[in-house]
Design a protein around this motif. Structure first.
Motif, mmCIF file in Angstrom:
data_model
loop_
_atom_site.group_PDB
_atom_site.id
_atom_site.type_symbol
_atom_site.label_atom_id
_atom_site.label_comp_id
_atom_site.label_asym_id
_atom_site.label_seq_id
_atom_site.Cartn_x
_atom_site.Cartn_y
_atom_site.Cartn_z
ATOM 1 N N GLY A 1 57.431 18.815 -13.403
ATOM 2 C CA GLY A 1 57.641 20.130 -13.996
ATOM 3 C C GLY A 1 58.128 21.175 -12.995
ATOM 4 O O GLY A 1 58.502 22.276 -13.374
ATOM 5 N N GLU A 2 58.095 20.821 -11.728
ATOM 6 C CA GLU A 2 58.482 21.783 -10.700
ATOM 7 C C GLU A 2 59.986 21.683 -10.429
ATOM 8 O O GLU A 2 60.607 20.654 -10.659
ATOM 9 N N ARG B 1 64.334 14.681 0.106
ATOM 10 C CA ARG B 1 63.145 15.285 0.701
ATOM 11 C C ARG B 1 63.060 14.973 2.188
ATOM 12 O O ARG B 1 62.682 15.809 2.986
ATOM 13 N N TRP B 2 63.447 13.761 2.534
ATOM 14 C CA TRP B 2 63.272 13.342 3.931
ATOM 15 C C TRP B 2 64.502 13.645 4.770
ATOM 16 O O TRP B 2 64.492 13.459 5.973
ATOM 17 N N LYS C 1 58.136 8.550 -10.439
ATOM 18 C CA LYS C 1 57.513 9.639 -11.201
ATOM 19 C C LYS C 1 56.055 9.824 -10.841
ATOM 20 O O LYS C 1 55.577 10.950 -10.721
ATOM 21 N N SER C 2 55.329 8.728 -10.698
ATOM 22 C CA SER C 2 53.899 8.894 -10.470
ATOM 23 C C SER C 2 53.567 9.071 -8.998
ATOM 24 O O SER C 2 52.516 9.596 -8.662
ATOM 25 N N GLN C 3 54.453 8.663 -8.103
ATOM 26 C CA GLN C 3 54.091 8.724 -6.692
ATOM 27 C C GLN C 3 54.896 9.735 -5.877
ATOM 28 O O GLN C 3 54.568 9.986 -4.723
ATOM 29 N N ALA C 4 55.963 10.255 -6.454
ATOM 30 C CA ALA C 4 56.822 11.062 -5.599
ATOM 31 C C ALA C 4 57.130 12.451 -6.130
ATOM 32 O O ALA C 4 57.389 13.349 -5.353
ATOM 33 N N LEU C 5 57.117 12.634 -7.438
ATOM 34 C CA LEU C 5 57.678 13.867 -7.964
ATOM 35 C C LEU C 5 56.661 14.730 -8.696
ATOM 36 O O LEU C 5 55.708 14.225 -9.283
ATOM 37 N N LEU C 6 56.896 16.031 -8.643
ATOM 38 C CA LEU C 6 56.202 16.984 -9.505
ATOM 39 C C LEU C 6 57.207 17.314 -10.593
ATOM 40 O O LEU C 6 58.076 18.158 -10.413
ATOM 41 N N ARG D 1 61.672 22.630 -4.909
ATOM 42 C CA ARG D 1 60.290 22.493 -4.449
ATOM 43 C C ARG D 1 59.903 21.036 -4.259
ATOM 44 O O ARG D 1 59.043 20.704 -3.456
ATOM 45 N N ALA E 1 53.615 12.886 0.573
ATOM 46 C CA ALA E 1 54.495 13.839 1.248
ATOM 47 C C ALA E 1 53.816 14.389 2.496
ATOM 48 O O ALA E 1 54.344 15.270 3.154
ATOM 49 N N ALA F 1 51.740 12.058 -5.119
ATOM 50 C CA ALA F 1 52.994 12.525 -4.525
ATOM 51 C C ALA F 1 52.703 13.472 -3.372
ATOM 52 O O ALA F 1 53.358 13.426 -2.335
ATOM 53 N N ALA G 1 49.627 5.125 4.068
ATOM 54 C CA ALA G 1 49.043 5.394 2.752
ATOM 55 C C ALA G 1 47.959 4.386 2.419
ATOM 56 O O ALA G 1 47.149 4.605 1.532
ATOM 57 N N MET H 1 58.863 8.395 3.266
ATOM 58 C CA MET H 1 58.891 7.263 2.347
ATOM 59 C C MET H 1 59.303 7.693 0.947
ATOM 60 O O MET H 1 58.857 8.712 0.445
ATOM 61 N N LEU I 1 58.860 19.387 -0.505
ATOM 62 C CA LEU I 1 57.427 19.116 -0.590
ATOM 63 C C LEU I 1 56.823 18.708 0.754
ATOM 64 O O LEU I 1 55.662 19.002 1.042
ATOM 65 N N ALA I 2 57.616 18.052 1.587
ATOM 66 C CA ALA I 2 57.075 17.628 2.879
ATOM 67 C C ALA I 2 57.400 18.626 3.986
ATOM 68 O O ALA I 2 56.926 18.494 5.106
#
Lengths: 364, 516
Positions: B359-360, B422-423, B352-357, B364, A239, A235, B316, B346, B368-369
């Motif tokens: 627990g944060e 985010r974008w 879940k595995s590629q975009a988000l934290l 935030r 980003a 992620a 990527a 993007m 993130l970007a």
């Protein structure tokens, strides 16, 4: 001097509060700024404070006569703090590395290499600034080598830093010719011996490093990137964060902390040798884990790590004042590591559920 | 579970019968009345678009999920599998697309994984090797050495090992989820040979594939799913016209509320220009463009190279050949940082595995970007970040509207809003969306569609990938259809319909398909 070694300390116990309260307000601020996560880490840290208090109470109960002497009590606090200071500095760097998703097994060896390098006759001839500069540069440089191997050489952190552990200590032995190098620099030697307001300078160094680490982690873009890179590297990458560069810098930061610790340790012993800082990696990792840092990355606090270091130092001290063996001490410490992780796993889950429920009912 | 295994002769054939099976997840009715009848020795094909409920159905059959209503009869008896092991023990084996083999064990050890023949607690390696050889022989693949490490095998070989594993447990029903997706063309024939051997032994096969030609060749009967319901049962695989099969899958009844397209066509100012982009084994010679304010949709099956294409445009993945230009400036290949700085954003496929934290906190994740841009001298500005996130959260109608909450506590739709949000914070000129509504409930979908359309009306270019054909057609201004790594068709979305797109991605019959 490592936390896993018993040192015949004077007497001991309670108020380890100074360092802790130093951080408490900061942590309160954190709580205000983002309720969810830090509400939880505050709770976790309070538990650690409770453990510290319990250890102190045990000390007071087992050695009541010692505790009736307030001068002794103060001296004992100071000796605990001094015991915690060097490993504490290393642990701050380690905490960053672990939050960032890595591990640094080479910290003890870097401490030794930096310590030996800054106490060669040649280096000492450049005076205080030359020695300090050398220790820090050696620490950062070795850390960055770790970082380059891990980020760009794609070595697993465990392997890269394990290799560094071996070779850095080897280099330290080669430089020192396996001799103990006496430090004749009075400034450096005074860091351990001189006190301000009754507290050794080493403890102030730890305080400064810890506060700087807290600010770096919680208030800067560097800290934010650290959490992102460790919490979800993919992620972070998507980003636009340069994950590799950041990972490399984290090991450099750990190396810097080792350089600082090398100066402190040299000061304590007024000498350096290739065996110094032995097993610091284990103490630092254990303290960070006890402090609630997730070994898989993405979560951890400086306050927790410092509390972890203080807990270990207090245990060492507790065993020393009761005249118990180092062996028993080490067994207890191992148990505490396991217990801390078990408790945290349990609490983390149940707390998360609790918060989720609470939110669900209040959010409507 | 199954006490009498012998066919009684009264109703010899049917091994599996599903009646009115229902399975709901929070916010989704994944299965809503499924009928299915499978006979011993037949190849029964399951057809349906993405999201029709095929995966859920497989999971019900293999014991991963338990149905909420309806009955599953296995060998004449109603059953409820408590877990996958129970289903396997009863004789139902599932071969998933990502083969669940252990790469560092031998072929034989994989075949008998979890049920190794033992004596005094020691694994009988000789027996394993012998019986594996025997099973592989029965599949016509005695050339695969039982002691070879699985990682040394080609995908086709691994698939054979998966099937051997099913046979080692005396499976009577084999469920195969798009088995041909990992195979080259000539290997598919071999797969069919094996399947025919199995059915000749009376083993039933449930075969899932999007490729109609395969279904025609190997299938006996076809059951079609749409929106979690059986829309056609037991059609003849060979005799049913394509148009009928496709029409049973299309015209989904889910309410897709698409925002209206703008009156005047989008500006023609070209924003993104991709020229002859290729990546070995993923896609070839793809050229496309997106104008400012335009939504371009890419339709295609999983594995057609769509997601890989999107990630390559974003940097990527590093392209082998070809160029990506944004606003007339060429982007450095393989650099996400360069793409983001140039104004790309993007929302990746796996939220879940590629975009988000997870627990944060939400804010935030949203920043993130952009948190570096909001910071001063390296010090983050949490107050401003929260204010910005609040603004975006409000405009996206995020629920609950508390940006300090951990993002992991949100529903899928709201998590996706965070990723898109985010974008919206930076100066994003081109937004790449990969499956933006996967796992998102109907209500939140409509909101996301509105957000995407609004962005376009503000001049942002959007490149959208989705497995859901109606979504691509309903949302995009222009549609590209991808199959096997190539763009096989490009058309304004009002000139192409769902049946045409499905036909293109499934069989390619409308074009002279030249597979990559």
């Amino acid at each position: 001097m490592t936390l896993s070694e018993g040192t015949g300390l004077p007497a001991q116990s309670p108020p380890v509060e100074p360092a802790k309260t130093g951080h408490a307000p900061a942590n309160g601020g954190q709580k205000r700024s983002w309720a969810g996560e830090s509400g939880e880490s505050v709770a976790r840290n309070l538990v650690l404070v409770g453990v510290l208090v319990a250890l102190i109470v045990i000390g007071a109960v087992t050695q009541p006569e010692l505790y009736s002497d307030s001068t002794w009590v103060w001296n004992n606090i100071v000796s605990i703090l001094q015991l915690a200071s060097v490993v504490g500095v290393v642990t701050v760097g380690m905490t960053f590395v672990i939050i960032g998703g890595g591990i640094d097994l080479s910290v003890g060896a870097i401490v030794a290499l930096a310590g030996v390098w800054c106490t060669t006759l040649a280096t000492q001839s450049y005076g205080t600034v030359g020695m300090i500069f050398t220790a820090l540069v050696v620490g950062v440089a070795v850390g960055l080598v770790n970082g380059v191997l891990i980020s760009y050489g794609r070595l697993v952190p465990f392997i890269a830093t394990l290799a560094m552990l071996v070779s850095a200590r080897g280099l330290a032995a080669a430089i020192s010719g396996k001799q103990t190098q006496i430090s004749s620099n009075s400034f450096i030697n005074s860091l351990a011996s001189d006190r301000v307001l009754g507290v050794p300078l080493l403890v102030y160094i730890l305080a400064v490093v810890a506060v700087a680490g807290w600010v770096l982690l919680n208030r800067t873009t560097f800290g934010r990137r650290t959490v992102a890179v460790g919490g979800n590297p993919e992620a972070a990458r998507l980003a636009g964060i340069d994950v590799k560069l950041h990972t490399m810098l984290l090991y450099g930061l750990s190396g810097l902390c080792c350089g600082i610790a090398a100066i402190m340790l040299t000061s304590q012993a007024t000498s350096a040798q290739a065996a110094m800082g032995n097993l610091y990696e284990l103490d630092a990792i254990a303290a960070a884990i006890i402090g609630g840092t997730l070994l898989s990355g993405g979560r951890g606090t400086i306050v927790g790590s410092i509390l972890g270091v203080l807990i270990f130092a207090t245990i060492t001290n507790l065993f020393a004042i009761n005249g118990l063996s180092t062996e028993a001490q080490n067994m207890v410490k191992g148990g505490i590591i396991v217990a801390a992780v078990l408790v945290q796993q349990f609490r983390f889950k149940s707390l998360t559920r609790f918060f989720a429920r609470n939110r669900a009912t209040t959010a409507g | 579970m199954s006490t009498h295994a012998e066919p009684t002769g009264v109703e010899p054939d049917v091994v599996l019968r599903l009646t009115d099976v229902v399975k709901t997840f929070p916010g989704v009715r994944a299965l809503d009345g499924v009928q299915l009848e499978v006979r011993a020795g037949e190849v029964h094909c399951l057809l349906g678009q993405n999201g029709a409920g095929k995966s859920t159905l497989i999971k019900v059959l293999s014991g991963v999920h338990r149905p909420d209503a309806g009955t599953v009869e296995w060998l004449g008896e109603p059953v409820q599998f408590a877990n996958p092991q129970a289903a396997m023990k009863a004789g139902i084996a599932t071969i998933y697309q990502e083969l669940d083999l252990v790469n560092d064990l031998s072929v034989g050890e994989n075949v008998f994984l979890g049920h190794e023949p033992r004596r005094f607690g020691f694994v009988r390696r000789g027996t394993i090797a012998d019986r594996t050889r025997q099973i592989l022989g029965s599949l016509g693949h005695e050339e695969i050495p039982a002691r070879r490490m699985v990682h040394a095998l080609e995908p086709a070989g691994k698939q054979v090992v998966s099937m051997a594993r099913a046979l080692s447990q005396e499976a009577r029903l084999l469920i195969m989820d798009e088995p041909s997706a990992v195979l080259a063309h000539d290997e598919v024939e071999n797969l069919f040979r094996i399947i025919r051997r199995l059915t000749a032994q009376g083993i039933a096969v449930i075969y899932i594939s999007h490729r109609l030609e395969e279904i025609r060749e190997i299938g006996d009967r076809v059951t079609v799913l749409k929106d979690g319901r059986t829309t056609a049962e037991n059609l003849s695989a060979a005799g049913t016209p394509t148009s009928e099969l496709v029409s049973r899958m299309t015209g989904r009844t889910i309410e897709y509320v698409f925002p209206p397209r703008p009156e005047e066509p989008p500006q023609t100012a070209e924003l993104l220009k991709v020229t002859n982009l290729s990546r070995a084994g993923e896609f070839r010679d793809v050229s496309l463009s997106v104008a400012a304010g335009e939504i371009v949709g890419i339709a295609g099956l999983v594995g057609s190279g769509r997601s890989e294409l999107l990630e390559t445009i974003y940097g990527a993945r590093r392209s082998d050949t070809g160029t990506v230009e944004l606003g007339g400036r060429k982007l450095r290949a393989g650099s996400v940082g360069a793409a983001v700085r140039a104004g790309m954003g993007m929302a990746p496929e796996e939220r879940k595995s590629q975009a988000l934290l997870l627990g944060e906190p939400i804010y935030r994740n949203m920043t993130l970007a952009t948190f570096s841009g909001l910071a001063r001298l390296g010090f983050t500005n949490a107050g401003r970040e929260r204010a910005e996130a609040d603004r975006i959260a409000g405009s996206l109608d995020l629920r609950p509207l508390d940006v300090r909450r951990a993002v992991g506590t949100l529903s899928g739709g709201n998590q996706q809003k965070v990723v898109v949000g985010r974008w919206l914070l930076g100066d994003t000129r081109l937004l790449l969306l990969d499956e933006p509504t996967r796992g998102v409930d109907v209500g939140a979908r409509a909101e996301l569609y509105r957000v995407i359309r609004r962005l376009a009306s503000e001049g942002v270019g959007v490149l959208l990938v989705s497995s859901e054909v109606p979504e691509v057609l309903g949302l995009a201004d222009r549609v590209l259809v991808m199959r096997e790594g190539r763009v096989v068709r490009e058309a304004p979305s009002h000139e192409i319909d769902e049946d045409t797109v499905l036909d293109l991605v499934m069989s390619g019959s409308l074009m002279e398909g030249t597979p990559a």
